[in-house]
Scaffold this motif. Structure first.
Motif, PDB file in Angstrom:
ATOM      1  N   GLY A  25      39.561  44.883  46.252  1.00  0.00           N
ATOM      2  CA  GLY A  25      40.094  45.769  47.296  1.00  0.00           C
ATOM      3  C   GLY A  25      41.607  45.743  47.420  1.00  0.00           C
ATOM      4  N   HIS A  26      42.248  44.678  46.937  1.00  0.00           N
ATOM      5  CA  HIS A  26      43.707  44.589  47.017  1.00  0.00           C
ATOM      6  C   HIS A  26      44.381  45.529  46.025  1.00  0.00           C
ATOM      7  N   LEU A  27      43.590  46.144  45.145  1.00  0.00           N
ATOM      8  CA  LEU A  27      44.196  46.981  44.106  1.00  0.00           C
ATOM      9  C   LEU A  27      43.867  48.468  44.242  1.00  0.00           C
ATOM     10  N   VAL A  28      42.961  48.808  45.154  1.00  0.00           N
ATOM     11  CA  VAL A  28      42.479  50.201  45.170  1.00  0.00           C
ATOM     12  C   VAL A  28      43.573  51.193  45.540  1.00  0.00           C
ATOM     13  N   ALA A  29      44.613  50.749  46.263  1.00  0.00           N
ATOM     14  CA  ALA A  29      45.651  51.690  46.695  1.00  0.00           C
ATOM     15  C   ALA A  29      46.941  51.572  45.874  1.00  0.00           C
ATOM     16  N   VAL A  30      46.891  50.851  44.750  1.00  0.00           N
ATOM     17  CA  VAL A  30      48.075  50.824  43.870  1.00  0.00           C
ATOM     18  C   VAL A  30      48.313  52.259  43.379  1.00  0.00           C
ATOM     19  N   ALA A  31      49.509  52.793  43.677  1.00  0.00           N
ATOM     20  CA  ALA A  31      49.732  54.238  43.503  1.00  0.00           C
ATOM     21  C   ALA A  31      49.670  54.669  42.030  1.00  0.00           C
ATOM     22  N   ASP A  32      50.267  53.895  41.154  1.00  0.00           N
ATOM     23  CA  ASP A  32      50.301  54.287  39.745  1.00  0.00           C
ATOM     24  C   ASP A  32      48.966  53.926  39.076  1.00  0.00           C
ATOM     25  N   ARG A  33      48.332  54.934  38.523  1.00  0.00           N
ATOM     26  CA  ARG A  33      46.973  54.722  38.029  1.00  0.00           C
ATOM     27  C   ARG A  33      46.917  53.767  36.836  1.00  0.00           C
ATOM     28  N   ASP A  34      47.904  53.832  35.975  1.00  0.00           N
ATOM     29  CA  ASP A  34      47.909  52.926  34.813  1.00  0.00           C
ATOM     30  C   ASP A  34      48.100  51.484  35.262  1.00  0.00           C
ATOM     31  N   GLU A  35      49.042  51.316  36.199  1.00  0.00           N
ATOM     32  CA  GLU A  35      49.293  49.968  36.728  1.00  0.00           C
ATOM     33  C   GLU A  35      48.040  49.449  37.440  1.00  0.00           C
ATOM     34  N   ARG A  36      47.407  50.345  38.234  1.00  0.00           N
ATOM     35  CA  ARG A  36      46.160  49.975  38.930  1.00  0.00           C
ATOM     36  C   ARG A  36      45.128  49.496  37.919  1.00  0.00           C
ATOM     37  N   GLY A  37      44.967  50.252  36.842  1.00  0.00           N
ATOM     38  CA  GLY A  37      43.977  49.919  35.829  1.00  0.00           C
ATOM     39  C   GLY A  37      44.256  48.567  35.187  1.00  0.00           C
ATOM     40  N   ARG A  38      45.542  48.346  34.852  1.00  0.00           N
ATOM     41  CA  ARG A  38      45.913  47.068  34.223  1.00  0.00           C
ATOM     42  C   ARG A  38      45.566  45.894  35.139  1.00  0.00           C
ATOM     43  N   LYS A  39      45.931  46.055  36.432  1.00  0.00           N
ATOM     44  CA  LYS A  39      45.694  44.958  37.379  1.00  0.00           C
ATOM     45  C   LYS A  39      44.204  44.736  37.614  1.00  0.00           C
ATOM     46  N   VAL A  40      43.418  45.812  37.639  1.00  0.00           N
ATOM     47  CA  VAL A  40      41.971  45.674  37.841  1.00  0.00           C
ATOM     48  C   VAL A  40      41.371  44.886  36.671  1.00  0.00           C
ATOM     49  N   ARG A  41      41.786  45.228  35.451  1.00  0.00           N
ATOM     50  CA  ARG A  41      41.260  44.487  34.278  1.00  0.00           C
ATOM     51  C   ARG A  41      41.614  43.003  34.372  1.00  0.00           C
ATOM     52  N   GLN A  42      42.866  42.764  34.766  1.00  0.00           N
ATOM     53  CA  GLN A  42      43.362  41.387  34.855  1.00  0.00           C
ATOM     54  C   GLN A  42      42.559  40.594  35.893  1.00  0.00           C
ATOM     55  N   ASP A  43      42.335  41.154  37.081  1.00  0.00           N
ATOM     56  CA  ASP A  43      41.677  40.385  38.145  1.00  0.00           C
ATOM     57  C   ASP A  43      40.157  40.356  37.982  1.00  0.00           C
ATOM     58  N   MET A  44      39.593  41.435  37.454  1.00  0.00           N
ATOM     59  CA  MET A  44      38.143  41.421  37.205  1.00  0.00           C
ATOM     60  C   MET A  44      37.784  40.396  36.135  1.00  0.00           C
ATOM     61  N   ALA A  45      38.743  40.095  35.260  1.00  0.00           N
ATOM     62  CA  ALA A  45      38.507  39.084  34.217  1.00  0.00           C
ATOM     63  C   ALA A  45      38.135  37.736  34.856  1.00  0.00           C
ATOM     64  N   LYS A  46      38.668  37.484  36.068  1.00  0.00           N
ATOM     65  CA  LYS A  46      38.331  36.220  36.748  1.00  0.00           C
ATOM     66  C   LYS A  46      36.832  36.179  37.068  1.00  0.00           C
ATOM     67  N   ALA A  47      36.266  37.311  37.440  1.00  0.00           N
ATOM     68  CA  ALA A  47      34.826  37.368  37.728  1.00  0.00           C
ATOM     69  C   ALA A  47      34.010  37.210  36.441  1.00  0.00           C
ATOM     70  N   ILE A  48      34.485  37.855  35.373  1.00  0.00           N
ATOM     71  CA  ILE A  48      33.742  37.792  34.098  1.00  0.00           C
ATOM     72  C   ILE A  48      33.774  36.356  33.539  1.00  0.00           C
ATOM     73  N   GLU A  49      34.940  35.695  33.671  1.00  0.00           N
ATOM     74  CA  GLU A  49      35.024  34.302  33.197  1.00  0.00           C
ATOM     75  C   GLU A  49      34.106  33.400  34.039  1.00  0.00           C
ATOM     76  N   THR A  50      34.012  33.697  35.322  1.00  0.00           N
ATOM     77  CA  THR A  50      33.118  32.910  36.191  1.00  0.00           C
ATOM     78  C   THR A  50      31.662  33.125  35.780  1.00  0.00           C
ATOM     79  N   LYS A  51      31.339  34.366  35.460  1.00  0.00           N
ATOM     80  CA  LYS A  51      29.974  34.673  34.978  1.00  0.00           C
ATOM     81  C   LYS A  51      29.679  33.838  33.719  1.00  0.00           C
ATOM     82  N   GLN A  52      30.655  33.789  32.798  1.00  0.00           N
ATOM     83  CA  GLN A  52      30.431  33.050  31.541  1.00  0.00           C
ATOM     84  C   GLN A  52      30.254  31.558  31.800  1.00  0.00           C
ATOM     85  N   LEU A  53      31.034  31.041  32.754  1.00  0.00           N
ATOM     86  CA  LEU A  53      30.939  29.619  33.104  1.00  0.00           C
ATOM     87  C   LEU A  53      29.544  29.289  33.661  1.00  0.00           C
ATOM     88  N   ILE A  54      29.042  30.169  34.529  1.00  0.00           N
ATOM     89  CA  ILE A  54      27.723  29.928  35.148  1.00  0.00           C
ATOM     90  C   ILE A  54      26.625  30.042  34.080  1.00  0.00           C
TER      91      ILE A  54
END
Ligand SMILES: Cc1ncc(COP(=O)(O)O)c(C=O)c1O
Length: 397
Positions: A187-216
């Motif tokens: 939710g901290h990224l949904v209002a990032v105005a620049d769409r490319d920047e938003r996309g980059r940041k979403v990939r970066q932060d969602m990676a934390k969830a994916i790494e957690t999934k792999q750990l579990i």
């Protein structure tokens, strides 16, 4: 899913939109259906599917149409009360993407689990997990749990990695609950105005969830679900390997804030209000105020004058495809100055509207606006064609 259909005032059906008693919440059926189709088409055939967030509109008739549009695995809710409405309407797969805490709420959760085939809830606290698990085991039901991971929003959720693994291990030991995966909303990224920047940041932060999934998973615990995403990040979150569900909420209705972030969706929601006073030249006063328009992101914008007086409608030029605000401009709306007080909307630099004329406004925040109304008037080509109850509006618990 069939919807609930409590009694609504259907007297406006068949009448022109400008004849509504005001203020009235309205939905343009063609634009709404276009939004549903656009989102469903995006997800068709993809590994990740939609789990639309009901908090946007709280209306089971809208949820029914979202489900019919396809690419949907179930619904997301913020409140237990919303989940109760969806279940009563026949929804069989519900995620409460929030913590359900305290004896009264846990009792309601267990009761809801009895009548809902798949019910899941987010957790981030060991004592809360124990309380839900013990109550569920006593009742002989199973509640699915998603461990909420804070991937940067600083709201609920444990930190990614080992803290999430510890909760998954705890859940795996209990009867009455089932570890189903991770809740990870960016939710901290949904209002990032620049769409490319938003996309980059979403990939970066969602990676934390994916790494957690792999750990579990490396610990031998299956992670069936990773749920997150929104109306402005669906196209990124929904294509990340490992994300299974996207919780987009606002896309059916949209509003004038969100359309700047996701201009491929149209604003279907509006408030029809009426000019009740013209105290002096250039000043018009409408009959809707703070109690009738969600305003967290600013006052509503004027869409146009409604009515049979040809030549005054539309006030606005036709909206060119995708014109909204990617470059910061906002040609969809006129530049009148709009101010809300409790029961009034004052418009400076207004055109020569007359007392009694109906004006269509677009709210800045559709979710809190829908929460203020009990019904929504559905219109097509200027006429009211249906009235849908907003059964979960005002449900705070
Ligand atoms: C848990 C959660 N998921 C998803 C969303 C995304 O909703 P929207 O598409 O309206 O931004 C929200 C928005 O508040 C949310 O709180």
């Amino acid at each position: 899913m069939a919807g609930i259909n409590p009694a609504v005032d259907r007297s406006a059906v068949g009448k022109p939109i400008e004849d509504l008693d005001t203020p009235a919440l309205c939905l343009d059926l063609d634009l709404f259906e276009g939004n549903l189709k656009r989102m469903a088409d995006f997800f068709r055939g993809r590994p990740a599917q939609l789990r639309p967030h009901f908090k946007n509109n709280k209306c089971s008739q809208i949820a029914c149409r979202q489900l019919a549009a396809g690419s949907i695995v179930g619904m997301t809710c913020a409140k237990l009360g919303e989940a109760e409405v969806l279940s009563a309407a026949g929804c069989t797969d519900i995620l409460i993407a929030n913590q359900i805490v305290g004896p009264a709420k846990i009792a309601r959760l267990i009761d809801l689990a009895r009548r809902t085939p798949t019910l899941r809830v987010a957790v981030d606290d060991p004592a809360n997990i124990t309380a839900i698990a013990e109550a569920a085991a006593r009742a002989g039901v199973t509640v699915g749990l998603l461990v909420e991971v804070d991937i940067g929003m600083n709201r609920c959720g444990v930190q990614p990695g080992k803290p999430a693994l510890a909760l998954a291990r705890q859940i795996a030991k209990f009867k009455g609950v089932r570890f189903d995966g991770l809740q990870a909303y960016e939710g901290h990224l949904v209002a990032v105005a620049d769409r490319d920047e938003r996309g980059r940041k979403v990939r970066q932060d969602m990676a934390k969830a994916i790494e957690t999934k792999q750990l579990i998973e490396a610990d031998g615990i299956a992670v069936a679900i990773v749920s997150g995403g929104s109306t402005s990040t669906y196209d990124v979150a929904g294509t990340i390997d490992g994300v299974t569900e996207v919780q987009a909420g606002t896309y059916p209705t949209m509003d004038h804030m969100y359309v700047k972030l996701a201009p491929e969706f149209d604003i279907a929601l509006s408030i029809v209000s009426r000019v009740i006073s013209r105290p002096k030249a250039g000043l018009a006063v409408l009959d809707v105020g703070l109690k009738g328009a969600g305003h967290e992101f600013g006052p509503p914008k004027v869409k146009g004058l409604l009515g049979r007086e040809k030549g005054v409608r539309p006030v606005l030029p036709e909206r060119p495809e995708g014109c909204c605000a990617q470059n910061g401009s906002d040609p969809f709306f006129t530049q009148m100055s709009v101010h809300l007080s409790e029961e009034h909307c004052t418009i400076q630099r207004s055109p020569e509207w007359k007392v009694g004329q109906a004006v269509e406004l677009v709210p800045s925040h559709s979710c809190t606006t829908c929460n203020l109304y009990r019904q929504i008037h559905v219109h097509q080509r200027g006429s009211i064609v249906d009235v849908w109850p907003i059964e979960a509006s005002g449900r705070l618990t």
